[in-house]
Design an enzyme around this catalytic site. Sequence first.
Site, PDB file in Angstrom:
ATOM      1  N   THR A 177       0.860  -1.194   0.000  1.00 22.64           N
ATOM      2  CA  THR A 177       0.000   0.000   0.000  1.00 22.64           C
ATOM      3  C   THR A 177       0.896   1.244   0.000  1.00 22.64           C
ATOM      4  O   THR A 177       1.392   1.639  -1.039  1.00 22.64           O
ATOM      5  CB  THR A 177      -0.972  -0.012   1.195  1.00 22.64           C
ATOM      6  OG1 THR A 177      -0.237  -0.129   2.397  1.00 22.64           O
ATOM      7  CG2 THR A 177      -1.954  -1.166   1.078  1.00 22.64           C
ATOM      8  N   LYS A 186       3.305  -6.768   3.829  1.00 20.07           N
ATOM      9  CA  LYS A 186       3.048  -5.335   3.636  1.00 20.07           C
ATOM     10  C   LYS A 186       2.866  -4.718   5.010  1.00 20.07           C
ATOM     11  O   LYS A 186       2.323  -5.335   5.924  1.00 20.07           O
ATOM     12  CB  LYS A 186       1.822  -5.114   2.742  1.00 20.07           C
ATOM     13  CG  LYS A 186       0.492  -5.018   3.468  1.00 20.07           C
ATOM     14  CD  LYS A 186       0.012  -3.564   3.522  1.00 20.07           C
ATOM     15  CE  LYS A 186      -1.026  -3.392   4.609  1.00 20.07           C
ATOM     16  NZ  LYS A 186      -1.269  -1.978   4.918  1.00 20.07           N
ATOM     17  N   THR A 209      -1.179  -9.936  13.103  1.00 24.46           N
ATOM     18  CA  THR A 209      -0.189  -9.115  12.433  1.00 24.46           C
ATOM     19  C   THR A 209      -0.770  -8.373  11.252  1.00 24.46           C
ATOM     20  O   THR A 209      -1.933  -8.517  10.930  1.00 24.46           O
ATOM     21  CB  THR A 209       0.986  -9.988  11.950  1.00 24.46           C
ATOM     22  OG1 THR A 209       1.913  -9.155  11.279  1.00 24.46           O
ATOM     23  CG2 THR A 209       0.512 -11.054  10.981  1.00 24.46           C
ATOM     24  N   GLU A 256       4.811   4.385   8.066  1.00 26.97           N
ATOM     25  CA  GLU A 256       4.423   5.553   7.279  1.00 26.97           C
ATOM     26  C   GLU A 256       5.191   6.792   7.733  1.00 26.97           C
ATOM     27  O   GLU A 256       5.118   7.192   8.892  1.00 26.97           O
ATOM     28  CB  GLU A 256       2.912   5.779   7.375  1.00 26.97           C
ATOM     29  CG  GLU A 256       2.157   4.836   6.444  1.00 26.97           C
ATOM     30  CD  GLU A 256       0.658   4.990   6.515  1.00 26.97           C
ATOM     31  OE1 GLU A 256       0.002   4.586   5.563  1.00 26.97           O
ATOM     32  OE2 GLU A 256       0.157   5.495   7.523  1.00 26.97           O
ATOM     33  N   ASN A 263      -1.353  10.560   6.080  1.00 28.76           N
ATOM     34  CA  ASN A 263      -2.642  10.167   6.655  1.00 28.76           C
ATOM     35  C   ASN A 263      -3.660  11.295   6.744  1.00 28.76           C
ATOM     36  O   ASN A 263      -4.814  11.052   7.090  1.00 28.76           O
ATOM     37  CB  ASN A 263      -2.420   9.541   8.031  1.00 28.76           C
ATOM     38  CG  ASN A 263      -1.799   8.180   7.874  1.00 28.76           C
ATOM     39  OD1 ASN A 263      -2.386   7.314   7.241  1.00 28.76           O
ATOM     40  ND2 ASN A 263      -0.600   8.007   8.403  1.00 28.76           N
ATOM     41  N   THR A 302      -8.099  10.293  -0.830  1.00 26.89           N
ATOM     42  CA  THR A 302      -8.283  11.021  -2.088  1.00 26.89           C
ATOM     43  C   THR A 302      -6.975  11.247  -2.833  1.00 26.89           C
ATOM     44  O   THR A 302      -5.940  10.755  -2.422  1.00 26.89           O
ATOM     45  CB  THR A 302      -8.971  12.373  -1.824  1.00 26.89           C
ATOM     46  OG1 THR A 302      -8.249  13.049  -0.801  1.00 26.89           O
ATOM     47  CG2 THR A 302     -10.393  12.133  -1.397  1.00 26.89           C
TER      48      THR A 302
END
Lengths: 407, 407
Positions: free
Chosen positions: A152, A178, A189, A276, A402, A407
């Site tokens: 992702t 991932k 997990t 992230e 985030n 979008t």
Amino acid sequence: MNIQPIGGGVCAPQGFAAGGIHCGIRKNKTKRDLALIYSKTPCAVACTYTQNKVKGAPITVTMQNVADDTAKAIICNSGNANTCNANGIEIATQMCELTGKALGIAPADVVVASTGVIGQPLSIEPIAQGMQQLVQSLSTQGSSDACEGIMTTDTFKKEFAISFTVDGVPCKMGAIAKGSGMIHPNMATMLAFVTTDVAIVPALLQKAVWSVVSDTFNMVSVDGDTSTNDMFTCLANGEANNPVISSADSTAYQEFCAALYHICTLVSKNIAKDGEGATKLLECTVTGASDKAIAKKVAKSVICSSLFKAAMFGSDANWGRVLCAIGYTDAEFDITKVDVSFASQAGSIAVCKNGAGMEFSEDKAKQILTQDTIQITIDMNDGAGSATAWGCDLTYDYVKINGDYRT
Amino acid sequence: MNIQPIGGGVCAPQGFAAGGIHCGIRKNKTKRDLALIYSKTPCAVACTYTQNKVKGAPITVTMQNVADDTAKAIICNSGNANTCNANGIEIATQMCELTGKALGIAPADVVVASTGVIGQPLSIEPIAQGMQQLVQSLSTQGSSDACEGIMTTDTFKKEFAISFTVDGVPCKMGAIAKGSGMIHPNMATMLAFVTTDVAIVPALLQKAVWSVVSDTFNMVSVDGDTSTNDMFTCLANGEANNPVISSADSTAYQEFCAALYHICTLVSKNIAKDGEGATKLLECTVTGASDKAIAKKVAKSVICSSLFKAAMFGSDANWGRVLCAIGYTDAEFDITKVDVSFASQAGSIAVCKNGAGMEFSEDKAKQILTQDTIQITIDMNDGAGSATAWGCDLTYDYVKINGDYRT
């Protein structure tokens, strides 16, 4: 121990093929969004799942399909979690049926997984249209494509393989995963698929998975949010032809667990490192706890602290935030015995002794903390329990990624 | 109910004076760093403290000083938490001695608090040198200066006062607080000081404080980090001359609790609104839970989710993250009954019904979510339990503020 890194990912073990394509779930045509792993030989299968009460539809369907402890294939899409949708179960079931038909196997031998946005209906059309191409893409060189298909916001692939021996017989194990966001596994997990050619009875495979996952994936946190779609699946097809592992007291079982622990640790560290927005991997090791459970709680509390994570982003040796996070851990211990130090490839520095600050060089601390992997070592001086947890720093980019994910 | 907002902060109730000065704990000479609240009339006192096992030295000293349920003064510095320091207790004790001497009261009648960096020794020198000036600054107009004296990264003052009646007698209550970061109170709170001229026996004052704090301050989270120095103190000096409240079954006790709840809710909301880096206040109300405890857990889980907080910063109606956060709450409920809606002064919009997404206008959602106060309403459709929690969005500035807090 004779564990060696090798290439090939989930296709490294005998008898596994994999592939990944862009079928159209994602708008970006350069990003693969559908992955398949396949073993012609039936596999013993063991899974663990998210403990979130909101469970993705694929998890419900997979639970049914692995109830007989065997599977031959894993189908997984990215770009849509197929979660909180009225027709979720129907779509996940269709994914298994389409996969089964294309491979000539029973739909009940298919593990299904999805990752992406929650609450947007997943259309079966692109998957149905792409299935033939996906099956044709299967090859023993296809692990990397499959790994891309499940990513992702990941910035690099998590793909590993190792060789090792069980009862003297050469065996292999591979993994793809991932990670990135909504990463705070709870007795389960994020998405990770492990293949192995080891012969092992399903009950012991499941036992090994539970044991190893609790020390590896469950010790990772990126943002404290436990996803709805977490799933770990291990397929073991037995093609290594080792004597079937059937006793938990055997050396063979220990050898298998050591290999599984090794590869799961590799994946876990890399998921944390690629959290992230992350710029740094945080590795917190607790020693000297009165038991392992307390060591685990303390290590995880520290790597989950937003304040500490932000301090690490700023390379600020703000050890008070480590003490603070230790202090609010739900466990019994004596904070006045606790020592803390920071380390990296630039050296190490003790910052807290017996729960109170020590004089240290801010310059040296800065040097240590500007590296990309930071070890935080906490000695509780209270026993022999130890544990390690992995996390990442909290950065501007986490907020950016985030603030507008959909979008 | 006859609660009215008034001016004056902690000096609004009869008989209270306050003051705040810059004594030199902070380098920035324009920032007050020492505050004092004083009532000549002895006060019933009730406190709650952080549940963090690492407790600031001032908390230990205050616990001893309020053991007799009476106090006359609160001394508080900012710029240094006096926590994890070898001589912390000694310094906190000296702060009480200096205050007692300057005011002509017993050191045991002083509540002491500190807030700021953890683990840097606090010098008594600036406090000793500034004490005379601090006592001279005491006035019935001094609440605002005292409020400034306890602020850290707060961007505005949290100072409130209300008038109300108990048994028909006019009474007043005032509050000052500091919030901003390391805010995730656990059976306690950040720093908040409430004064009142109500006459109430100490046991009931403590009962009221515990009850109200659990529904207000303990329902706030800025960053999930429970501070080491959280303290809530309420001083009641009885100068309103109402008949002393001595029964928990009395109307008077209910009137007092309603007033305390009102002012604590005001402070709590403003602490959330002024969370470090925050641009938006998030107010999550859960209704229809099978009991209040579950409603509280669910509301708090949602406002603590980093992913949801980042989505709110980006005005992204990513309700899947609300469902995800509800789902990992440690409580029993049926997720398929859950409805979710967003609202603000720009209107309201339903986004999830029976645990699944609804069609909605993204434009309208964007309009609603770009306001500075966002209501998230969750109906569990499972009973009569309800609760509200307050939080804020996760922003670039949170990372900036905390990436380099010490230097």
